[in-house]
Design a protein around this motif. Sequence first.
Motif, mmCIF file in Angstrom:
data_model
loop_
_atom_site.group_PDB
_atom_site.id
_atom_site.type_symbol
_atom_site.label_atom_id
_atom_site.label_comp_id
_atom_site.label_asym_id
_atom_site.label_seq_id
_atom_site.Cartn_x
_atom_site.Cartn_y
_atom_site.Cartn_z
ATOM 1 N N ALA A 56 0.752 -1.108 -0.492
ATOM 2 C CA ALA A 56 0.383 0.565 -0.140
ATOM 3 C C ALA A 56 0.984 1.033 -0.198
ATOM 4 O O ALA A 56 0.431 2.194 -0.664
ATOM 5 N N LEU A 57 2.097 1.257 1.186
ATOM 6 C CA LEU A 57 2.781 2.418 1.253
ATOM 7 C C LEU A 57 3.320 2.373 -0.088
ATOM 8 O O LEU A 57 3.793 3.570 -1.217
ATOM 9 N N TYR A 58 3.919 1.823 -1.512
ATOM 10 C CA TYR A 58 4.560 2.137 -2.643
ATOM 11 C C TYR A 58 3.256 1.748 -3.349
ATOM 12 O O TYR A 58 3.529 3.517 -3.918
ATOM 13 N N GLU A 59 2.136 1.692 -3.249
ATOM 14 C CA GLU A 59 0.969 2.741 -4.258
ATOM 15 C C GLU A 59 0.849 4.243 -3.974
ATOM 16 O O GLU A 59 1.262 4.605 -5.095
ATOM 17 N N LEU A 60 1.236 3.737 -2.964
ATOM 18 C CA LEU A 60 0.683 5.449 -2.827
ATOM 19 C C LEU A 60 1.872 6.348 -2.324
ATOM 20 O O LEU A 60 1.114 7.104 -3.286
ATOM 21 N N ASP A 61 2.840 5.993 -2.521
ATOM 22 C CA ASP A 61 4.044 6.648 -2.848
ATOM 23 C C ASP A 61 3.850 7.319 -4.595
ATOM 24 O O ASP A 61 4.368 8.218 -4.717
ATOM 25 N N ARG A 62 3.899 6.328 -4.965
ATOM 26 C CA ARG A 62 4.090 6.072 -6.565
ATOM 27 C C ARG A 62 2.272 7.005 -7.642
ATOM 28 O O ARG A 62 2.298 7.463 -8.334
ATOM 29 N N ASP A 63 0.891 6.913 -6.694
ATOM 30 C CA ASP A 63 -0.134 7.929 -7.183
ATOM 31 C C ASP A 63 0.467 9.160 -7.267
ATOM 32 O O ASP A 63 0.577 9.997 -6.080
ATOM 33 N N ASN A 64 -0.068 10.532 -7.734
ATOM 34 C CA ASN A 64 0.548 11.299 -8.227
ATOM 35 C C ASN A 64 -0.992 11.890 -7.244
ATOM 36 O O ASN A 64 -0.431 13.686 -7.230
ATOM 37 N N ASP A 65 -2.077 11.726 -7.263
ATOM 38 C CA ASP A 65 -3.286 12.956 -6.763
ATOM 39 C C ASP A 65 -2.945 12.193 -5.106
ATOM 40 O O ASP A 65 -4.111 13.402 -4.555
ATOM 41 N N VAL A 66 -2.031 11.466 -4.736
ATOM 42 C CA VAL A 66 -1.995 11.722 -3.426
ATOM 43 C C VAL A 66 -0.911 12.292 -3.072
ATOM 44 O O VAL A 66 0.159 12.832 -3.117
ATOM 45 N N LYS A 67 -1.304 13.565 -1.905
ATOM 46 C CA LYS A 67 0.295 13.929 -1.363
ATOM 47 C C LYS A 67 0.095 14.242 -0.093
ATOM 48 O O LYS A 67 1.546 14.213 0.436
ATOM 49 N N VAL A 68 -1.154 13.842 1.070
ATOM 50 C CA VAL A 68 -0.392 12.948 2.267
ATOM 51 C C VAL A 68 -1.307 11.786 2.799
ATOM 52 O O VAL A 68 -1.967 11.519 2.233
ATOM 53 N N VAL A 69 -0.210 11.418 3.529
ATOM 54 C CA VAL A 69 -1.140 9.677 4.233
ATOM 55 C C VAL A 69 -1.316 9.826 5.283
ATOM 56 O O VAL A 69 -0.347 10.640 6.712
ATOM 57 N N ILE A 70 -2.590 9.886 6.053
ATOM 58 C CA ILE A 70 -2.433 9.576 7.011
ATOM 59 C C ILE A 70 -2.690 7.857 7.821
ATOM 60 O O ILE A 70 -3.845 7.533 6.699
ATOM 61 N N LEU A 71 -2.219 7.603 8.700
ATOM 62 C CA LEU A 71 -2.123 5.737 9.297
ATOM 63 C C LEU A 71 -3.396 5.881 10.583
ATOM 64 O O LEU A 71 -2.329 6.768 11.502
#
Length: 260
Positions: free
Chosen positions: A39-54
């Motif tokens: 999931a982290l790999y995918e989110l890091d490469r998703d240009n639409d995602v700027k910030v992650v809340i865990l």
Amino acid sequence: MEYTLLLIEKNNGVAQLTINSPQTLNALNSAVLGELECALYELDRDNDVKVVILTGAGEKAFVAGADIKEMAAMSAFEGQQFALKGQRVILMMEKMNKPVIAAVNGYALGGGLELALGCDFIYASQKARFGFPEVTLGIIPGFGGTQNLSRRIGVARANELIFTGKMIDAAKASEWGIVNEVFAPEELLPKAQETARSIARLGTLAIASAKNAIANGLNMGKEDGFRYEASLFGVLFATEDQKEGMGAFVEKRKAEFKGK
């Protein structure tokens, strides 16, 4: 990829990543760690995602620790490999180009505290509890806890928390510098979302460079850190975001950053 142990919600540049195993208090086993890594790999490469809340599902726990039932039968080699698997997840969060905010809603013990410490900063509920109980099980923190906690709050307090295996509340965690802010339980996620959205509106290349400068500068001498900061500072002047940000300031309008 489809996830069975995680929930991912995306909105306005913010991805909320929830460990979704409340029946086990969101304990970290090999399966959860494997899904987190993907999931982290995918989110890091998703240009639409700027910030992650865990965060963690349910009201009781962020992550109550690693799965003791799984660990109990491990050999020395298997224990080492399990630690390395957990460390890979922590390092992925630390090396992501995007900020990761931990929203700790309950127990953050052992591997759960290590997961939170791998985030860029921590918001906590008043009901949150923090600790490293590993020594009560005959082991030590294995997902980077000995390294990240001592760097965050100093050696003496890290020693006390790790050597005693005791638990501290959110107020004490804030006093010690583990937690940035403490909120009423019902305010925790809205406040984390509010901060995440405010970051997401800013220059993503600048945020990534700032995260990079802070993280890598800690492993350098001060003058080397200054030079590294200056190099990143200079590189940003070749970006469209810098032209947009400074142009908007001069023209007295709101900047619209595009991450270019």
